[in-house]
Design a protein around this motif. Structure first.
Motif, short mmCIF file in Angstrom:
data_model
loop_
_atom_site.label_atom_id
_atom_site.label_comp_id
_atom_site.label_asym_id
_atom_site.label_seq_id
_atom_site.Cartn_x
_atom_site.Cartn_y
_atom_site.Cartn_z
N LEU A 1 0.86 -1.18 0.00
CA LEU A 1 0.00 0.00 0.00
C LEU A 1 0.89 1.23 0.00
CD1 LEU A 1 -2.81 -0.83 2.58
CD2 LEU A 1 -3.09 -0.50 0.13
N ARG A 2 0.75 2.04 -1.07
CA ARG A 2 1.51 3.28 -1.18
C ARG A 2 0.55 4.46 -1.27
NH1 ARG A 2 4.52 -0.57 -4.14
NH2 ARG A 2 6.72 -0.72 -3.51
N ALA A 3 1.09 5.65 -1.43
CA ALA A 3 0.28 6.88 -1.39
C ALA A 3 -0.90 6.79 -2.35
CB ALA A 3 1.15 8.08 -1.73
N GLY A 4 -2.10 6.99 -1.81
CA GLY A 4 -3.32 6.99 -2.60
C GLY A 4 -3.99 5.65 -2.75
N ASP A 5 -3.31 4.57 -2.33
CA ASP A 5 -3.87 3.22 -2.46
C ASP A 5 -4.86 2.91 -1.34
OD1 ASP A 5 -2.14 2.94 -4.61
OD2 ASP A 5 -0.73 1.63 -3.54
N VAL A 6 -5.73 1.93 -1.62
CA VAL A 6 -6.73 1.47 -0.66
C VAL A 6 -6.70 -0.05 -0.59
CG1 VAL A 6 -9.23 1.26 -0.20
CG2 VAL A 6 -8.27 3.46 -0.94
N ALA B 1 -5.31 0.22 -6.45
CA ALA B 1 -4.27 1.21 -6.72
C ALA B 1 -4.88 2.60 -6.85
CB ALA B 1 -3.54 0.84 -8.01
N ALA B 2 -4.08 3.60 -6.47
CA ALA B 2 -4.56 4.99 -6.53
C ALA B 2 -5.11 5.33 -7.92
CB ALA B 2 -3.42 5.93 -6.15
N ALA B 3 -4.45 4.83 -8.96
CA ALA B 3 -4.87 5.14 -10.33
C ALA B 3 -6.22 4.55 -10.69
CB ALA B 3 -3.81 4.64 -11.32
N ASN C 1 -24.25 19.76 -9.76
CA ASN C 1 -23.81 20.18 -11.09
C ASN C 1 -23.15 19.08 -11.90
OD1 ASN C 1 -24.51 22.96 -10.54
ND2 ASN C 1 -22.70 23.04 -9.23
N ALA C 2 -22.93 17.90 -11.32
CA ALA C 2 -22.08 16.90 -11.98
C ALA C 2 -22.82 15.60 -12.23
CB ALA C 2 -20.84 16.65 -11.14
N GLU C 3 -22.27 14.82 -13.14
CA GLU C 3 -22.78 13.49 -13.37
C GLU C 3 -22.37 12.57 -12.21
OE1 GLU C 3 -21.35 12.11 -17.08
OE2 GLU C 3 -22.41 13.65 -18.26
N THR C 4 -23.07 11.46 -12.10
CA THR C 4 -22.77 10.49 -11.04
C THR C 4 -21.49 9.73 -11.37
OG1 THR C 4 -25.09 10.24 -10.46
CG2 THR C 4 -23.61 8.45 -9.84
N THR C 5 -20.65 9.57 -10.36
CA THR C 5 -19.42 8.79 -10.49
C THR C 5 -19.51 7.60 -9.55
OG1 THR C 5 -18.09 10.72 -11.07
CG2 THR C 5 -16.90 8.80 -10.23
N THR C 6 -19.31 6.39 -10.07
CA THR C 6 -19.35 5.17 -9.26
C THR C 6 -17.96 4.86 -8.74
OG1 THR C 6 -21.20 4.30 -10.54
CG2 THR C 6 -19.93 2.72 -9.24
N GLY C 7 -17.87 4.56 -7.44
CA GLY C 7 -16.60 4.34 -6.81
C GLY C 7 -15.95 3.02 -7.17
N ALA C 8 -14.71 2.86 -6.69
CA ALA C 8 -13.96 1.63 -6.93
C ALA C 8 -14.62 0.44 -6.27
CB ALA C 8 -12.53 1.80 -6.43
N ILE C 9 -15.33 0.67 -5.17
CA ILE C 9 -16.03 -0.39 -4.44
C ILE C 9 -17.52 -0.10 -4.47
CG2 ILE C 9 -16.46 -1.37 -2.16
CD1 ILE C 9 -13.91 -2.43 -3.26
#
Length: 283
Positions: A86-91, A137-139, A163-171
């Protein structure tokens, strides 16, 4: 119906693992929970002595852990032979289920170690499922840019503002329908969030200060702000701010907890302890 700030839980300095210094807000006592959220720890230090001992091998049963790294490098290893950096930005999203024995150890001798660990409860029907985890990964975490110059990392759930469209998360697809967003807002900017009306949700600023709700109650950094019910939330950045929005669908079941074991009854806790002692926790 717009949500308001109904309770504030300041994070308290403590330690965990082999002496890692942390700040704990939710989970500092049995009354400081927000179903299905059991705990939130923040770790943030430039001093190696505060984190170097790490989290040697230890067990879990009955819930999920989510580790989100902002800075630093940790190595996960578990009894199933899995290894993950796990590095910067990772989950890492780990489902302990019926049992996992793992370690989380720093892979650096100096520099900043910074991030969060979140514990999310599981319903009784899912507590004894096989253990599993996912390294993200963060990316691979969706990043939504906001019109006001802010941004949102959508770790879990679906994010949308006015104001924005829906964004679905990584999980997604968890029974608790977890939300986990990392939001950045420039000073003076506002944001109106859409939220599932019946979800339990809290906000945790970790840089700067937020003004929460239509009445603009101030929420400083390292304090968990628990929200009332509603389908929207109005926020304003009093200063350049980064904050977490975390929540989920309430489970509504009894909680019995003994350290790293979270079940529904005392008898189940006794069974978990016996299973661990007998080498059968993760069998």
């Amino acid at each position: 119906m717009s949500r308001q700030l109904r309770q504030v839980i300041p994070a308290l300095a403590t330690s965990d693992g082999a002496g890692v210094k942390i700040k704990r807000s939710l989970g500092q006592s049995p009354s400081a929970r927000l179903d299905p959220i059991l705990m939130l720890d923040e770790f943030n230090s430039d001093e190696a002595a505060d984190y170097l001992a790490g989290f040697p091998s230890h067990p879990h049963r009955g819930f999920e852990t989510v580790t989100y790294m902002l800075d630093g490098h940790m190595l996960h290893e578990d009894h199933m032979g899995n290894r993950g950096d796990l590095r910067a930005g990772d989950v890492q999203w780990m489902t302990a289920g019926r049992g996992i024995i793992h370690s989380e150890m720093p892979q650096q001798l100096e520099g900043r170690m910074r991030g969060f660990q979140l514990w999310i409860n599981l319903p009784a029907a899912e507590k004894m499922q096989p253990a599993a985890y996912r390294d993200i990964a963060a990316a691979d975490i969706p990043l939504q840019q906001l019109a006001n110059g802010g941004s949102v990392k959508v770790i879990a759930g679906e994010f949308s503002d006015e104001n924005a469209e829906t964004t679905t998360g990584a999980i997604s697809g968890r029974s608790t329908q977890a939300l986990y967003w990392d939001i950045q807002l420039p000073e003076g900017e506002t944001l109106k969030l859409s939220l599932p009306e019946k979800h339990h949700v809290f906000i945790y600023p970790y840089e700067g200060k937020l003004l929460v709700g239509a009445d603009e109650r101030e929420l400083p950094s390292s304090q968990a702000g628990l929200l009332s019910e509603g389908d929207s939330l109005q926020l304003k950045a009093k200063s350049q701010t980064r904050f977490l929005v975390v929540g989920g669908k309430p489970i509504g079941e009894p909680i019995a907890q003994y350290g790293p074991f979270v079940m529904n009854t005392a008898d189940e806790i006794d069974q978990a302890i016996n299973d661990y002692r007998n080498g059968q926790l993760a069998g």
